[in-house]
Design a protein around this motif. Structure first.
Motif, PDB file in Angstrom:
ATOM      1  N   UNK A  16       8.380  -0.605  -9.050  1.00 19.93           N
ATOM      2  CA  UNK A  16       8.655  -0.153  -7.677  1.00 19.93           C
ATOM      3  C   UNK A  16       7.473  -0.320  -6.737  1.00 19.93           C
ATOM      4  N   UNK A  17       6.466  -1.103  -7.147  1.00 21.19           N
ATOM      5  CA  UNK A  17       5.386  -1.431  -6.218  1.00 21.19           C
ATOM      6  C   UNK A  17       5.442  -2.928  -5.930  1.00 21.19           C
ATOM      7  N   UNK A  18       5.473  -3.280  -4.624  1.00 21.71           N
ATOM      8  CA  UNK A  18       5.430  -4.698  -4.263  1.00 21.71           C
ATOM      9  C   UNK A  18       4.021  -4.964  -3.770  1.00 21.71           C
ATOM     10  N   UNK A  19       3.265  -5.754  -4.523  1.00 18.32           N
ATOM     11  CA  UNK A  19       1.837  -5.839  -4.235  1.00 18.32           C
ATOM     12  C   UNK A  19       1.324  -7.273  -4.338  1.00 18.32           C
ATOM     13  N   UNK A  20       0.412  -7.603  -3.412  1.00 14.22           N
ATOM     14  CA  UNK A  20      -0.286  -8.897  -3.459  1.00 14.22           C
ATOM     15  C   UNK A  20      -1.764  -8.614  -3.251  1.00 14.22           C
ATOM     16  N   UNK A  21      -2.616  -9.448  -3.850  1.00  9.38           N
ATOM     17  CA  UNK A  21      -4.051  -9.165  -3.784  1.00  9.38           C
ATOM     18  C   UNK A  21      -4.842 -10.451  -3.971  1.00  9.38           C
ATOM     19  N   UNK A  39      -6.070  -5.943  -1.096  1.00  5.52           N
ATOM     20  CA  UNK A  39      -4.849  -5.532  -1.819  1.00  5.52           C
ATOM     21  C   UNK A  39      -3.863  -5.038  -0.772  1.00  5.52           C
ATOM     22  N   UNK A  40      -2.657  -5.595  -0.781  1.00  2.00           N
ATOM     23  CA  UNK A  40      -1.606  -5.117   0.124  1.00  2.00           C
ATOM     24  C   UNK A  40      -0.447  -4.652  -0.751  1.00  2.00           C
ATOM     25  N   UNK A  41      -0.123  -3.370  -0.670  1.00  6.86           N
ATOM     26  CA  UNK A  41       0.917  -2.813  -1.545  1.00  6.86           C
ATOM     27  C   UNK A  41       1.947  -2.042  -0.735  1.00  6.86           C
ATOM     28  N   UNK A  42       3.214  -2.338  -0.977  1.00  6.73           N
ATOM     29  CA  UNK A  42       4.271  -1.490  -0.427  1.00  6.73           C
ATOM     30  C   UNK A  42       4.860  -0.690  -1.580  1.00  6.73           C
ATOM     31  N   UNK A  43       4.736   0.641  -1.505  1.00  5.34           N
ATOM     32  CA  UNK A  43       5.296   1.483  -2.561  1.00  5.34           C
ATOM     33  C   UNK A  43       6.715   1.892  -2.177  1.00  5.34           C
ATOM     34  N   UNK A  44       7.651   1.663  -3.099  1.00  2.00           N
ATOM     35  CA  UNK A  44       9.059   2.005  -2.839  1.00  2.00           C
ATOM     36  C   UNK A  44       9.387   3.445  -3.208  1.00  2.00           C
ATOM     37  N   UNK A  45       8.353   4.223  -3.529  1.00  2.23           N
ATOM     38  CA  UNK A  45       8.571   5.598  -4.012  1.00  2.23           C
ATOM     39  C   UNK A  45       9.614   6.372  -3.209  1.00  2.23           C
ATOM     40  N   UNK A  46       9.485   6.309  -1.885  1.00  2.00           N
ATOM     41  CA  UNK A  46      10.403   7.105  -1.042  1.00  2.00           C
ATOM     42  C   UNK A  46      11.846   6.620  -1.129  1.00  2.00           C
ATOM     43  N   UNK A  72       1.167 -12.416   2.873  1.00  2.00           N
ATOM     44  CA  UNK A  72       0.512 -12.774   4.150  1.00  2.00           C
ATOM     45  C   UNK A  72      -0.586 -11.763   4.493  1.00  2.00           C
ATOM     46  N   UNK A  73      -0.306 -10.499   4.267  1.00  2.00           N
ATOM     47  CA  UNK A  73      -1.295  -9.459   4.589  1.00  2.00           C
ATOM     48  C   UNK A  73      -2.522  -9.587   3.667  1.00  2.00           C
ATOM     49  N   UNK A  74      -2.268  -9.816   2.375  1.00  2.00           N
ATOM     50  CA  UNK A  74      -3.403  -9.938   1.438  1.00  2.00           C
ATOM     51  C   UNK A  74      -4.303 -11.112   1.831  1.00  2.00           C
ATOM     52  N   UNK A  75      -3.684 -12.242   2.199  1.00  4.95           N
ATOM     53  CA  UNK A  75      -4.489 -13.412   2.606  1.00  4.95           C
ATOM     54  C   UNK A  75      -5.244 -13.111   3.902  1.00  4.95           C
ATOM     55  N   UNK A  76      -4.546 -12.490   4.863  1.00  2.77           N
ATOM     56  CA  UNK A  76      -5.190 -12.192   6.160  1.00  2.77           C
ATOM     57  C   UNK A  76      -6.335 -11.205   5.972  1.00  2.77           C
ATOM     58  N   UNK A  77      -6.121 -10.149   5.155  1.00  2.98           N
ATOM     59  CA  UNK A  77      -7.178  -9.155   4.945  1.00  2.98           C
ATOM     60  C   UNK A  77      -8.385  -9.754   4.224  1.00  2.98           C
ATOM     61  N   UNK A  78      -8.129 -10.746   3.383  1.00  2.74           N
ATOM     62  CA  UNK A  78      -9.245 -11.423   2.692  1.00  2.74           C
ATOM     63  C   UNK A  78      -9.865 -12.506   3.577  1.00  2.74           C
TER      64      UNK A  78
END
Ligand code: KG4
Ligand code: ZN
Length: 357
Positions: A16-21, A39-46, A72-78
């Motif tokens: 339930x974690x969608x993550x790229x790093x 690291x860009x993570x969207x947690x589906x917990x909710x 895209x976010x992981x690449x941009x943040x790096x």
């Protein structure tokens, strides 16, 4: 000859974690130094919380919407683009097969389009590699052989490893397994007991914080297999004991006032069982160090007790890398890439996903 420096894009969608790093690795004297660039993570917990557990169909549909934005976010943040990446690492086993397939298909498409090598990663090898992420210079050189304890929502595994991660080969975790849970995993026991106490899913961290206000000695829950000479675990009886006990307290109108004591009692029963087997294996095998990884390695009580009771040096991942994330997948990928074990353009298209190891 592989360059001593590489950048691995990691992708994790096994649950339930969608993550790229993006993780940068640099070889220094035969060891890899792993630095997390993003690291860009969207947690589906909710999304899953109303159902009291992960709903596989909701998980895969959400990964489909979220994966590319996370990449895209992981690449941009790096501050890099895909052309600056050396290889793509993706979790392809074990996990929810629909969720895994989203990550694997996305990684294959990106690798094929950008002409990059692909690194299929076992989720638990990712947890193991999380030990070595962002270590301060000069640390992390633990003595071997080492006990690796993988304690998560799906696994409670004890492995004996003779060598550092640069030497871990294919199937290393299967060949080094010494003990595991016969029923529920330790994290699963935390989650099921937390639900009985009325906490949301996943409940491990709620028990952790509630237990700080309680007295564990007031509710001594069972420690199964305590007299058996085994490195296996059993946690399913705990849930039954907690269920019967909370029912009684509710009937007596004492449940609310006892909640913190119950949380402390549950946590101590789980931590006791884990430490008992870990220390037994360390003594039996003359092991030189302990690495504790997985979501339950974030538990403050287990960290506190290991710091004072463990007979050998202990290494934990940084707290932010204990629960599922793509940095650990990129880390495992960095070791594999360094060993020259990447899939090439010809072999990557047949890569599949598997719910089992
Ligand atoms: O490794 P992970 O993120 O996912 C799996 O691969 O299973 O582990 C999640 C598990 C959940 O059961 C969660 O309740 C537990 O780790 N967990 C904790 C804590 N933080 C997360 N358990 C106890 N104390 C914590 N602080
Ligand atoms: Zn995990």
């Amino acid at each position: 000859m592989l360059s001593p420096r590489s950048r691995i894009l990691g992708i994790e969608t096994s649950c339930d974690e969608c993550s790229a790093s993006v993780v940068e690795s640099e070889e220094i004297d035969g060891r890899l130094r792993l630095r997390v660039l993003s690291v860009a993570t969207f947690s589906q917990e909710e999304l899953h919380a109303p159902f009291g557990g992960v709903v596989p169909e909701i998980a895969s549909r959400n990964h489909l919407e979220t994966l590319l934005p996370m990449v895209e976010k992981a690449l941009a943040d790096a501050a890099i683009s895909l052309s600056d990446v050396s290889a793509i690492a993706v979790t392809n086993r074990p996990g929810l097969v629909g969720a895994l397939l989203v990550g694997v298909s996305g990684a294959k498409a990106l690798a094929y389009a950008a002409d990059l090598p692909l690194l299929p990663i076992h989720h638990l090898e990712g947890h193991a590699a999380s030990l070595f992420l962002d270590l301060p210079e000069g640390s992390g050189a633990i003595p071997w052989p080492s006990l690796l304890a993988i304690v998560s929502g799906g696994h409670t595994n004890l492995h004996v490893l003779g060598e550092p991660p640069e030497k871990w080969g294919e199937g290393i975790l299967a060949s080094s397994l010494m003990g595991s849970s016969r029923d529920d995993a330790a994290g699963e026991a935390f989650d099921k007991c937390a639900k009985l106490l009325g906490f949301p899913y996943p409940g491990g961290r709620w028990i952790d914080s509630e237990a700080k206000k309680g007295d564990a000695s007031l509710h001594p829950f069972p420690r199964p297999l305590a007299r058996e000479k085994t490195f296996d675990f059993s946690f399913s009886g705990l849930k039954t004991a907690v269920s019967l006990h909370t029912e009684r307290l509710k009937k007596e109108g004492r449940f609310e006032e006892e909640r913190a004591n119950l949380a402390a009692g549950i946590q101590e029963a789980i931590v006791d069982q884990l430490l008992h087997r870990i220390f037994l294996l360390i003594r039996e095998r003359g092991l030189q160090s302990l690495g504790l990884v997985g979501g339950v390695a974030a538990n403050s009580r287990i960290r506190e007790r290991l710091a004072s009771e463990c007979p050998v040096p202990v290494l934990f991942p940084l707290l932010k890398y204990c629960t599922d994330n793509a940095a650990m997948i990129a880390a495992a990928g960095a070791y594999r890439f360094h060993q020259g074990r990447a899939l090439t353009r010809d072999s990557m298209l047949s890569l599949g996903a598997s719910s089992t190891a």
